[in-house]
Design a protein around this motif. Structure first.
Motif, PDB file in Angstrom:
ATOM      1  N   ARG A  77       0.827  -1.203   0.000  1.00 57.14           N
ATOM      2  CA  ARG A  77       0.000   0.000   0.000  1.00 57.14           C
ATOM      3  C   ARG A  77       0.867   1.262   0.000  1.00 57.14           C
ATOM      4  O   ARG A  77       0.580   2.232  -0.694  1.00 57.14           O
ATOM      5  CB  ARG A  77      -0.897  -0.017   1.231  1.00 57.14           C
ATOM      6  CG  ARG A  77      -1.929   1.080   1.247  1.00 57.14           C
ATOM      7  CD  ARG A  77      -2.743   1.000   2.521  1.00 57.14           C
ATOM      8  NE  ARG A  77      -3.629  -0.144   2.484  1.00 57.14           N
ATOM      9  CZ  ARG A  77      -4.929  -0.077   2.714  1.00 57.14           C
ATOM     10  NH1 ARG A  77      -5.483   1.070   3.007  1.00 57.14           N
ATOM     11  NH2 ARG A  77      -5.667  -1.147   2.667  1.00 57.14           N
ATOM     12  N   ILE A  78       1.944   1.242   0.776  1.00 59.20           N
ATOM     13  CA  ILE A  78       2.819   2.410   0.889  1.00 59.20           C
ATOM     14  C   ILE A  78       3.635   2.631  -0.379  1.00 59.20           C
ATOM     15  O   ILE A  78       3.777   3.757  -0.857  1.00 59.20           O
ATOM     16  CB  ILE A  78       3.770   2.257   2.102  1.00 59.20           C
ATOM     17  CG1 ILE A  78       2.957   2.258   3.400  1.00 59.20           C
ATOM     18  CG2 ILE A  78       4.813   3.375   2.125  1.00 59.20           C
ATOM     19  CD1 ILE A  78       3.740   1.838   4.612  1.00 59.20           C
ATOM     20  N   MET A  79       4.186   1.570  -0.932  1.00 54.41           N
ATOM     21  CA  MET A  79       5.079   1.679  -2.085  1.00 54.41           C
ATOM     22  C   MET A  79       4.348   1.500  -3.412  1.00 54.41           C
ATOM     23  O   MET A  79       4.881   0.951  -4.358  1.00 54.41           O
ATOM     24  CB  MET A  79       6.216   0.652  -1.976  1.00 54.41           C
ATOM     25  CG  MET A  79       7.034   0.792  -0.735  1.00 54.41           C
ATOM     26  SD  MET A  79       7.789   2.417  -0.680  1.00 54.41           S
ATOM     27  CE  MET A  79       8.831   2.253   0.746  1.00 54.41           C
ATOM     28  N   HIS A  80       3.139   2.010  -3.484  1.00 56.07           N
ATOM     29  CA  HIS A  80       2.323   1.900  -4.695  1.00 56.07           C
ATOM     30  C   HIS A  80       2.967   2.679  -5.846  1.00 56.07           C
ATOM     31  O   HIS A  80       3.733   3.612  -5.630  1.00 56.07           O
ATOM     32  CB  HIS A  80       0.918   2.426  -4.436  1.00 56.07           C
ATOM     33  CG  HIS A  80       0.910   3.896  -4.106  1.00 56.07           C
ATOM     34  ND1 HIS A  80       0.782   4.856  -5.056  1.00 56.07           N
ATOM     35  CD2 HIS A  80       1.048   4.538  -2.931  1.00 56.07           C
ATOM     36  CE1 HIS A  80       0.837   6.048  -4.484  1.00 56.07           C
ATOM     37  NE2 HIS A  80       0.997   5.872  -3.194  1.00 56.07           N
ATOM     38  N   GLU A  81       2.666   2.286  -7.058  1.00 53.21           N
ATOM     39  CA  GLU A  81       3.173   3.007  -8.229  1.00 53.21           C
ATOM     40  C   GLU A  81       2.079   3.791  -8.933  1.00 53.21           C
ATOM     41  O   GLU A  81       2.357   4.758  -9.628  1.00 53.21           O
ATOM     42  CB  GLU A  81       3.812   2.034  -9.212  1.00 53.21           C
ATOM     43  CG  GLU A  81       5.102   1.449  -8.687  1.00 53.21           C
ATOM     44  CD  GLU A  81       5.781   0.555  -9.709  1.00 53.21           C
ATOM     45  OE1 GLU A  81       5.441   0.659 -10.903  1.00 53.21           O
ATOM     46  OE2 GLU A  81       6.634  -0.235  -9.306  1.00 53.21           O
ATOM     47  N   ASP A  82       0.843   3.383  -8.778  1.00 58.75           N
ATOM     48  CA  ASP A  82      -0.223   4.015  -9.545  1.00 58.75           C
ATOM     49  C   ASP A  82      -1.364   4.560  -8.692  1.00 58.75           C
ATOM     50  O   ASP A  82      -2.422   4.868  -9.206  1.00 58.75           O
ATOM     51  CB  ASP A  82      -0.784   3.032 -10.573  1.00 58.75           C
ATOM     52  CG  ASP A  82      -1.335   1.779  -9.914  1.00 58.75           C
ATOM     53  OD1 ASP A  82      -1.084   1.570  -8.715  1.00 58.75           O
ATOM     54  OD2 ASP A  82      -2.019   1.007 -10.605  1.00 58.75           O
ATOM     55  N   GLY A  83      -1.142   4.717  -7.418  1.00 58.52           N
ATOM     56  CA  GLY A  83      -2.219   5.147  -6.536  1.00 58.52           C
ATOM     57  C   GLY A  83      -2.513   6.632  -6.575  1.00 58.52           C
ATOM     58  O   GLY A  83      -3.569   7.062  -6.157  1.00 58.52           O
ATOM     59  N   GLY A  84      -1.596   7.431  -7.052  1.00 57.46           N
ATOM     60  CA  GLY A  84      -1.815   8.872  -7.080  1.00 57.46           C
ATOM     61  C   GLY A  84      -1.597   9.511  -5.729  1.00 57.46           C
ATOM     62  O   GLY A  84      -1.417   8.843  -4.723  1.00 57.46           O
ATOM     63  N   ARG A  85      -1.630  10.811  -5.698  1.00 60.05           N
ATOM     64  CA  ARG A  85      -1.302  11.540  -4.472  1.00 60.05           C
ATOM     65  C   ARG A  85      -2.368  11.445  -3.394  1.00 60.05           C
ATOM     66  O   ARG A  85      -2.120  11.748  -2.245  1.00 60.05           O
ATOM     67  CB  ARG A  85      -0.970  12.985  -4.792  1.00 60.05           C
ATOM     68  CG  ARG A  85      -2.151  13.775  -5.322  1.00 60.05           C
ATOM     69  CD  ARG A  85      -1.751  15.132  -5.762  1.00 60.05           C
ATOM     70  NE  ARG A  85      -1.526  15.973  -4.614  1.00 60.05           N
ATOM     71  CZ  ARG A  85      -1.385  17.266  -4.659  1.00 60.05           C
ATOM     72  NH1 ARG A  85      -1.406  17.883  -5.802  1.00 60.05           N
ATOM     73  NH2 ARG A  85      -1.201  17.967  -3.587  1.00 60.05           N
ATOM     74  N   ARG A  86      -3.565  11.080  -3.735  1.00 58.71           N
ATOM     75  CA  ARG A  86      -4.627  10.973  -2.736  1.00 58.71           C
ATOM     76  C   ARG A  86      -4.889   9.523  -2.322  1.00 58.71           C
ATOM     77  O   ARG A  86      -5.870   9.221  -1.684  1.00 58.71           O
ATOM     78  CB  ARG A  86      -5.899  11.612  -3.263  1.00 58.71           C
ATOM     79  CG  ARG A  86      -5.684  13.072  -3.607  1.00 58.71           C
ATOM     80  CD  ARG A  86      -6.860  13.924  -3.375  1.00 58.71           C
ATOM     81  NE  ARG A  86      -6.841  15.270  -3.881  1.00 58.71           N
ATOM     82  CZ  ARG A  86      -5.904  16.160  -3.793  1.00 58.71           C
ATOM     83  NH1 ARG A  86      -4.769  15.857  -3.247  1.00 58.71           N
ATOM     84  NH2 ARG A  86      -6.018  17.380  -4.254  1.00 58.71           N
ATOM     85  N   SER A  87      -3.997   8.647  -2.672  1.00 52.03           N
ATOM     86  CA  SER A  87      -4.133   7.236  -2.335  1.00 52.03           C
ATOM     87  C   SER A  87      -3.990   7.037  -0.824  1.00 52.03           C
ATOM     88  O   SER A  87      -3.169   7.681  -0.177  1.00 52.03           O
ATOM     89  CB  SER A  87      -3.047   6.445  -3.076  1.00 52.03           C
ATOM     90  OG  SER A  87      -3.114   5.098  -2.736  1.00 52.03           O
ATOM     91  N   GLN A  88      -4.804   6.150  -0.265  1.00 51.48           N
ATOM     92  CA  GLN A  88      -4.736   5.817   1.159  1.00 51.48           C
ATOM     93  C   GLN A  88      -3.490   4.978   1.406  1.00 51.48           C
ATOM     94  O   GLN A  88      -3.386   3.858   0.910  1.00 51.48           O
ATOM     95  CB  GLN A  88      -5.989   5.036   1.561  1.00 51.48           C
ATOM     96  CG  GLN A  88      -6.003   4.561   2.977  1.00 51.48           C
ATOM     97  CD  GLN A  88      -6.429   5.629   3.958  1.00 51.48           C
ATOM     98  OE1 GLN A  88      -7.165   6.532   3.614  1.00 51.48           O
ATOM     99  NE2 GLN A  88      -5.964   5.526   5.175  1.00 51.48           N
TER     100      GLN A  88
END
Length: 150
Positions: A77-88
């Motif tokens: 969850r923390i090291m996501h690549e495509d979650g965007g800046r508002r990703s939880q």
């Protein structure tokens, strides 16, 4: 009770998912602070935690103080690549400091975090300030605060 969630990177962001009515009396407001290291995970119990201080930025009054406690969080969850800046980035296990303060008007709150306390050679201090506003329950959360335009 309103809930305010905060992440400290260089700044912290506040959101108000549960809103109460504006009233002349103080409204208990829960503030959750999570400290996320640069290019790393949440700083919690395994690193001795971070000492967190909430203060009124205009008067210097200390509103709450304590330590972050909990796990380092979910790596995927923390090291996501495509979650965007508002990703939880956090889950329920991620380290946090929780305080409840009484608000009767919008306040400019400064959050200071110092640590990790178990690694003195790596300890650093970060601060950030944000307005915590009272929002009428009849207005949608996206409308924001009429005083601070949050």
């Amino acid at each position: 009770m309103r809930h305010v969630h905060a992440f400290i990177l260089a700044l912290f962001a506040l959101s108000l998912p549960l809103l109460g009515p504006v009233a002349a009396q103080a409204e208990p407001t829960e503030i959750v602070v999570r400290v996320l290291g640069n290019d790393s995970k949440f700083i919690g119990t395994s690193m001795g935690g971070m000492r967190v201080t909430l203060r009124d930025a205009q008067t210097g009054e200390i509103l709450a103080t304590g330590l972050t406690q909990g796990a380092t969080g979910d790596t995927r969850r923390i090291m996501h690549e495509d979650g965007g800046r508002r990703s939880q980035l956090s889950d329920d296990s991620a380290a946090k400091f929780v305080a409840t303060i009484d608000l009767d008007e919008p306040r400019l709150i400064e959050v200071e975090a110092y640590g990790p306390l178990a690694q003195a050679q790596a300890a650093t201090r970060v601060t950030a300030s944000r307005w915590v506003c009272l929002v009428e329950a009849s207005r949608p959360a996206t409308a924001g605060c009429s005083i601070c335009r949050a």
